[in-house]
Scaffold this active site. Structure first.
Site, PDB file in Angstrom:
ATOM      1  N   ASP A  14      38.988  36.875  35.350  1.00 23.05           N
ATOM      2  CA  ASP A  14      38.490  35.587  34.842  1.00 23.05           C
ATOM      3  C   ASP A  14      37.414  34.969  35.731  1.00 23.05           C
ATOM      4  O   ASP A  14      37.308  33.748  35.836  1.00 23.05           O
ATOM      5  CB  ASP A  14      39.662  34.594  34.658  1.00 23.05           C
ATOM      6  CG  ASP A  14      40.738  35.153  33.769  1.00 23.05           C
ATOM      7  OD1 ASP A  14      40.392  35.900  32.831  1.00 23.05           O
ATOM      8  OD2 ASP A  14      41.919  34.862  34.019  1.00 23.05           O
ATOM      9  N   LYS A  17      33.055  37.252  33.904  1.00 24.28           N
ATOM     10  CA  LYS A  17      32.387  38.528  33.576  1.00 24.28           C
ATOM     11  C   LYS A  17      31.722  38.448  32.204  1.00 24.28           C
ATOM     12  O   LYS A  17      30.602  38.912  32.025  1.00 24.28           O
ATOM     13  CB  LYS A  17      33.419  39.683  33.574  1.00 24.28           C
ATOM     14  CG  LYS A  17      34.037  39.936  34.939  1.00 24.28           C
ATOM     15  CD  LYS A  17      35.107  41.016  34.889  1.00 24.28           C
ATOM     16  CE  LYS A  17      36.352  40.619  34.142  1.00 24.28           C
ATOM     17  NZ  LYS A  17      37.144  39.523  34.750  1.00 24.28           N
ATOM     18  N   GLY A  41      40.238  38.862  28.457  1.00 25.42           N
ATOM     19  CA  GLY A  41      39.712  37.786  27.622  1.00 25.42           C
ATOM     20  C   GLY A  41      38.391  37.378  28.219  1.00 25.42           C
ATOM     21  O   GLY A  41      38.356  36.772  29.288  1.00 25.42           O
ATOM     22  N   HIS A  42      37.314  37.781  27.584  1.00 25.21           N
ATOM     23  CA  HIS A  42      35.975  37.504  28.123  1.00 25.21           C
ATOM     24  C   HIS A  42      35.283  36.476  27.232  1.00 25.21           C
ATOM     25  O   HIS A  42      35.036  36.726  26.056  1.00 25.21           O
ATOM     26  CB  HIS A  42      35.152  38.804  28.202  1.00 25.21           C
ATOM     27  CG  HIS A  42      35.749  39.809  29.139  1.00 25.21           C
ATOM     28  ND1 HIS A  42      35.247  41.072  29.321  1.00 25.21           N
ATOM     29  CD2 HIS A  42      36.822  39.716  29.967  1.00 25.21           C
ATOM     30  CE1 HIS A  42      35.989  41.706  30.211  1.00 25.21           C
ATOM     31  NE2 HIS A  42      36.950  40.916  30.621  1.00 25.21           N
ATOM     32  N   GLN A 226      39.508  42.749  33.962  1.00 20.21           N
ATOM     33  CA  GLN A 226      40.376  42.333  35.066  1.00 20.21           C
ATOM     34  C   GLN A 226      39.528  42.145  36.335  1.00 20.21           C
ATOM     35  O   GLN A 226      38.340  41.902  36.228  1.00 20.21           O
ATOM     36  CB  GLN A 226      41.528  43.330  35.300  1.00 20.21           C
ATOM     37  CG  GLN A 226      42.597  43.277  34.221  1.00 20.21           C
ATOM     38  CD  GLN A 226      42.235  44.022  32.940  1.00 20.21           C
ATOM     39  OE1 GLN A 226      41.874  45.178  32.979  1.00 20.21           O
ATOM     40  NE2 GLN A 226      42.347  43.366  31.812  1.00 20.21           N
TER      41      GLN A 226
END
Ligand code: GDP
Ligand code: IMO
Ligand code: MG
Length: 431
Positions: A14, A17, A41-42, A226
């Site tokens: 988080d 990215k 979750g991007h 990650q």
């Protein structure tokens, strides 16, 4: 020669990215994911529109790019279809010409998800705090050679045979270890064979294709998921994910040699966050942490969980720079620090009375590490419209100078807001 660039998280995920990948996608031809799954979750914000990508590379939002989900990724077939539908609903074009899923990628099936949830529940105090997406069990099956790969998932007969065997085996554990009735294989086989047909056009030999793209001189952007400290080998084991989120994962997870990585951009958030459990030396479980969480909107993009927050930890960042061969930093969320009177940076740990810059290998050692902080004056100004470093307040520049000195590498990007345009471009890594 075309350049290929990797984007790697240098903390516990988080870091931003998604935002940086979106920005770099403009210059790339191909955007590829190599590891992880829909635990990621991007977030990408374009104008007022926010998209959260879990499995599909963030580059999909740019038209005319090839997006690859590599062999190292674990794919939940239902989730990827759902994500495709959602994106199509937002007007994003998705077809077999711009989205390729590796035949070698392992499939996440309902028994992986159930196992993830039941084993977390049974852990009581020692919970990992997983995303509950079946990631660990899917990688466990891969390592124990009982997994099902995308290519075989499309072969209805073979899939049904392996699925049945796997469910029977998992059901024995569900019943014996958790007192759970388990799953019914027949319904699942039917359900998934329909899904397989929808995915069939997208499933390819991505190793062959990525090498063709290299040969055509295309520029590849590798989108890490990650962060370095969630890596199964280099992270804070066992409070980690189940893949290699450090640089080596790119090579194994896509079938590309190290020579095809020319730049490694390490995403460094201006402070540290962590979702899930495990030691966190610079954590601020107090008003400071709360204000970082509020200002930074630090809630999980996948599970919505509040993220634990703390000061920037340069012992960690330096370790990530070493392990990944990071060539430049993309420093994110500088704007979140605006308004603080004083800013702390962890510059070393104190371990058994001695100062150290080494990130320890063992959790027991990390638990005993006390952060050694340097304090700096903060700044009050809003920095989100800054276009160059010179536009920043003096104290923000001093802070960035000190971080650069500690890191021993320079910035390529400094992010001052969630939008594409809110970025100071120090050096274009594709140039
Ligand atoms: P990822 O998993 O590394 O892609 O990061 P996430 O998307 O999970 O979390 C990063 C969050 O910070 C998202 O909500 C982004 O929109 C947001 N973000 C990224 N860069 C910046 C920045 O420079 N400033 C601010 N305020 N928000 C940012
Ligand atoms: P992105 O790509 C932050 C964390 C989980 C948990 C641990 C194991 O958005 O940075 P898992 O479900 O993978 O078995 O959970 O890893 N985790 C993440 N934390 N960002 C992520 O991805 C994460 N993916 C997994 O919270 O602590
Ligand atoms: Mg995220």
């Amino acid at each position: 020669m075309a350049k290929n660039v990797a984007v790697i998280g240098s903390q516990w995920g988080d870091e931003g990215k998604g935002k940086i990948v979106d920005l770099l996608s403009e210059k790339a031809d191909v955007i590829a994911r190599a590891q992880g799954g829909n635990n990621a979750g991007h977030t990408v914000v374009v104008g007022e529109k926010k998209s959260i990508l879990h499995l599909i590379p963030s580059g999909i939002l740019h038209e005319g790019k090839v997006c690859i989900i590599g062999n190292g990724v674990v794919v939940d077939p239902k989730v990827i279809l759902q994500e495709m539908d959602e994106l199509k609903g937002q007007g994003v074009k998705i077809g077999p010409e711009n989205l390729l899923i590796s035949k070698r990628a392992h499939v996440i099936l309902p028994y992986h998800i159930l196992m993830d949830k039941l084993s977390e529940r049974s852990r009581k105090k020692e919970k990992i705090g997983t995303t509950g997406r079946g990631i660990g069990p899917a990688y466990s099956c891969k390592a124990s050679r009982t997994g099902i790969r995308m290519g075989d998932f499309l072969d209805k007969e073979l899939f049904t045979i392996i699925l049945k065997k796997n469910i029977e085996r998992f059901n024995r554990t569900f019943s014996a270890s958790f007192g759970d009735p388990g799953l019914e294989p027949l319904g699942i086989a039917e359900d998934f064979s329909e899904i397989a047909e929808q995915l069939r056009p997208f499933v390819k030999d991505t190793v062959g294709r990525i090498h063709e793209l290299f040969d055509e001189g295309r520029k590849v952007l590798y989108e890490g998921a990650q962060g370095s400290f969630l890596d199964i080998d280099h992270g804070t084991y066992p409070y980690v994910t189940s893949s290699n989120s450090t640089i080596g994962g790119i090579c194994t997870g896509l079938g590309v040699p190290p020579q095809r990585i020319d730049e490694v951009v390490g995403i460094v958030k201006a402070y540290t966050t962590r979702v899930g459990k495990g030691p966190f030396p610079a954590e601020q479980d107090n008003g400071v942490g709360e204000s970082l969480r509020d200002k930074g909107g630090e809630y999980g993009a996948t599970t919505g969980r509040p993220r634990r927050c703390g000061w920037l930890d340069m012992v960690m960042v330096k370790h990530a720079i070493k392990v990944n061969g990071i060539t430049a930093m993309a420093f994110t969320k500088l704007d979140v620090l605006s308004g603080l009177d004083r800013i702390k940076v962890c510059v070393a740990y104190e371990y058994e009375g001695k100062k150290t810059m080494q990130f320890p290998a063992r959790l027991k050692e990390l638990e005993k590490c006390r952060p050694v902080y340097e304090e700096m004056d903060g700044w009050k100004e809003d920095v989100s419209s800054a276009k160059t470093i010179e536009d920043l307040p003096e104290n923000a520049r001093k802070y960035l100078d000190r971080i650069r000195e500690l890191a021993g590498i320079d910035y390529a990007y400094i992010s001052v807001g969630k939008r594409r345009s809110e970025t100071i471009i120090v050096r274009d890594v594709f140039a």
